[in-house]
Write a protein that holds these residues in place. Structure first.
Motif, short mmCIF file in Angstrom:
data_model
loop_
_atom_site.label_atom_id
_atom_site.label_comp_id
_atom_site.label_asym_id
_atom_site.label_seq_id
_atom_site.Cartn_x
_atom_site.Cartn_y
_atom_site.Cartn_z
N GLU A 168 0.84 -1.19 0.00
CA GLU A 168 0.00 0.00 0.00
C GLU A 168 0.88 1.24 0.00
OE1 GLU A 168 -2.22 0.48 3.71
OE2 GLU A 168 -0.85 -0.91 4.71
N ILE A 169 0.30 2.36 -0.42
CA ILE A 169 0.97 3.65 -0.40
C ILE A 169 0.20 4.55 0.56
CG2 ILE A 169 1.63 5.67 -1.75
CD1 ILE A 169 1.83 3.79 -4.19
N VAL A 170 0.90 5.08 1.56
CA VAL A 170 0.22 5.80 2.64
C VAL A 170 0.94 7.11 2.94
CG1 VAL A 170 -0.57 3.62 3.66
CG2 VAL A 170 1.54 4.70 4.50
N SER A 171 0.30 7.92 3.76
CA SER A 171 0.91 9.13 4.29
C SER A 171 1.95 8.76 5.34
CB SER A 171 -0.17 10.01 4.93
OG SER A 171 0.40 10.94 5.82
N PRO A 172 3.01 9.55 5.48
CA PRO A 172 3.99 9.27 6.54
C PRO A 172 3.37 9.27 7.92
CG PRO A 172 4.87 10.88 4.98
CD PRO A 172 3.41 10.69 4.63
N ARG A 173 2.21 9.90 8.07
CA ARG A 173 1.54 9.96 9.38
C ARG A 173 0.75 8.70 9.69
NH1 ARG A 173 0.82 14.85 6.98
NH2 ARG A 173 -1.28 14.29 6.27
N GLN A 174 0.58 7.80 8.71
CA GLN A 174 -0.22 6.60 8.93
C GLN A 174 0.65 5.51 9.57
OE1 GLN A 174 -2.92 5.62 5.76
NE2 GLN A 174 -3.03 3.47 6.36
N VAL A 175 0.91 5.68 10.85
CA VAL A 175 1.80 4.76 11.56
C VAL A 175 1.14 3.42 11.87
CG1 VAL A 175 3.16 6.62 12.54
CG2 VAL A 175 1.17 5.77 13.80
N SER A 176 -0.16 3.31 11.60
CA SER A 176 -0.83 2.04 11.86
C SER A 176 -0.28 0.90 11.00
CB SER A 176 -2.34 2.18 11.60
OG SER A 176 -2.59 2.56 10.26
N VAL A 177 0.47 1.22 9.94
CA VAL A 177 1.03 0.16 9.10
C VAL A 177 2.05 -0.68 9.84
CG1 VAL A 177 0.62 1.42 6.95
CG2 VAL A 177 2.83 1.67 8.12
N ILE A 178 2.62 -0.13 10.92
CA ILE A 178 3.60 -0.92 11.69
C ILE A 178 3.03 -1.38 13.03
CG2 ILE A 178 5.57 0.19 10.56
CD1 ILE A 178 6.03 1.76 13.19
N THR A 195 6.88 -5.95 8.03
CA THR A 195 6.46 -4.78 7.25
C THR A 195 7.68 -3.99 6.83
OG1 THR A 195 4.27 -4.60 8.29
CG2 THR A 195 5.19 -2.60 7.32
N MET A 196 7.77 -3.70 5.53
CA MET A 196 8.86 -2.91 4.96
C MET A 196 8.31 -1.55 4.57
SD MET A 196 10.07 -6.02 2.44
CE MET A 196 11.64 -5.36 1.89
N THR A 197 8.98 -0.49 4.95
CA THR A 197 8.54 0.85 4.58
C THR A 197 9.68 1.61 3.90
OG1 THR A 197 9.18 2.02 6.62
CG2 THR A 197 7.05 0.89 6.62
N ALA A 198 9.32 2.44 2.92
CA ALA A 198 10.31 3.25 2.20
C ALA A 198 9.62 4.50 1.67
CB ALA A 198 10.91 2.45 1.04
N CYS A 199 10.38 5.55 1.48
CA CYS A 199 9.82 6.79 0.95
C CYS A 199 9.28 6.58 -0.46
CB CYS A 199 10.87 7.90 0.94
SG CYS A 199 11.31 8.48 2.59
N HIS A 200 8.23 7.32 -0.79
CA HIS A 200 7.60 7.20 -2.11
C HIS A 200 7.06 8.56 -2.53
CE1 HIS A 200 5.46 5.22 -5.39
NE2 HIS A 200 4.42 5.99 -5.10
N PRO A 201 7.22 8.92 -3.80
CA PRO A 201 8.01 8.23 -4.82
C PRO A 201 9.51 8.42 -4.56
CG PRO A 201 7.18 10.29 -5.67
CD PRO A 201 6.56 10.14 -4.32
N LYS A 202 10.33 7.87 -5.44
CA LYS A 202 11.77 8.04 -5.27
C LYS A 202 12.11 9.52 -5.26
CE LYS A 202 13.20 3.70 -7.48
NZ LYS A 202 13.92 3.10 -8.62
N HIS A 203 13.12 9.87 -4.45
CA HIS A 203 13.59 11.26 -4.32
C HIS A 203 12.56 12.15 -3.64
CE1 HIS A 203 16.88 10.12 -7.00
NE2 HIS A 203 15.97 9.68 -7.87
N SER A 204 11.62 11.55 -2.94
CA SER A 204 10.61 12.32 -2.23
C SER A 204 10.23 11.61 -0.95
CB SER A 204 9.35 12.50 -3.10
OG SER A 204 8.29 13.06 -2.36
N ALA A 205 9.86 12.40 0.07
CA ALA A 205 9.38 11.83 1.33
C ALA A 205 7.90 12.11 1.53
CB ALA A 205 10.19 12.39 2.51
N GLN A 207 5.22 10.42 0.58
CA GLN A 207 4.42 9.27 0.97
C GLN A 207 5.34 8.13 1.40
OE1 GLN A 207 2.44 9.10 -2.95
NE2 GLN A 207 0.49 9.39 -1.90
N ARG A 208 4.71 7.02 1.77
CA ARG A 208 5.47 5.82 2.11
C ARG A 208 4.94 4.64 1.29
NH1 ARG A 208 7.97 9.25 3.91
NH2 ARG A 208 8.75 9.59 6.04
#
Length: 235
Positions: A168-178, A195-205, A207-208
């Motif tokens: 899924e692609i979520v807001s950095p504030r959606q901490v419920s993913v972990i 659960t693996m999380t990374a910034c999205h899209p590349k070169h941007s923070a 989303q996750r």
């Protein structure tokens, strides 16, 4: 006026050169230096684990709906490497250390483990984060993971094979993913998740990008590497 314009032009050129050098350093040099350091950490962990390994007693992989007793039962100090992640879809040479913590310094050293989430193999959510660009970019290809792909976590005495179940692609504030049960804060876990999380899209923070995987099996290191490590996707 001409002199002022000339000086301003020189300053702008200098600023442009410095900006270009910073981009080169950020995107390429940090990849090179962090990549080498992370490979060295993986090698050190493997040597350490081999030196302290007990007499081999081969056992078959154990399928598990709930997690078994695990060997990392205490939270390591922040910054310490305690596991290695292998992702067959990303190639047979992919091996990155997991360090405790997800701060700036920890993520330079490899994949970071979110504090207060489960340890490898435990019931709950073993949540980790990694860069998609810079500092070795361990999660650069996170979007390529497909349902059913293996994510293998090695510790001093065990191999844990997780299978990708969703992303899924979520807001950095959606901490419920972990959360212990991903996306279900407050729920009591009965399974072991990764659960693996990374910034999205590349070169941007902005989303996750998040990948959830479920523990499929556990195997003692004395039994050798699990079959799930076989590379896929032509890598």
């Amino acid at each position: 006026m001409r002199r002022a314009v000339s000086v301003l032009g020189e300053l702008l050129v200098t600023a442009g050169v410095l900006t270009l050098l910073f981009v080169v350093w950020q995107l390429y040099w940090t990849d090179l230096t962090s990549g080498r350091a992370q490979a060295s950490t993986v090698s050190s962990l493997e040597q350490q684990w081999a030196a302290q390994a007990p007499t081999p007693t081969p056992t078959a992989p154990t399928a598990t709906a709930t997690a078994p007793t695990v060997d990392v039962d205490e939270t390591p100090p922040t910054g310490d490497a305690f596991a290695i992640v292998y992702v067959p879809r990303w190639g047979s040479d992919y091996a990155v250390p997991v360090v405790e913590g997800t701060g700036t310094e920890e993520l330079k050293e490899g994949i970071g483990h979110y504090a207060d989430t489960a340890m490898p193999g435990e019931v709950g959510n073993f949540a980790i984060a990694g860069h998609r660009v810079t500092y070795g970019k361990p999660f650069n290809r996170v979007e390529e993971l497909q349902d059913g792909d293996a994510v293998v976590v090695a510790t001093a005495t065990q191999w844990f094979t997780y299978r990708v179940r969703s992303h899924e692609i979520v807001s950095p504030r959606q901490v419920s993913v972990i959360a212990p049960v991903p996306d279900q804060p407050g729920a009591t876990p009965t399974q072991a998740w990764l659960t693996m999380t990374a910034c999205h899209p590349k070169h941007s923070a902005r989303q996750r990008f998040v990948v959830h995987a479920e523990l499929e099996s556990v195997q003692d290191r004395s039994a050798g590497a699990p079959a799930s490590l076989a590379a896929v996707g032509g890598n």
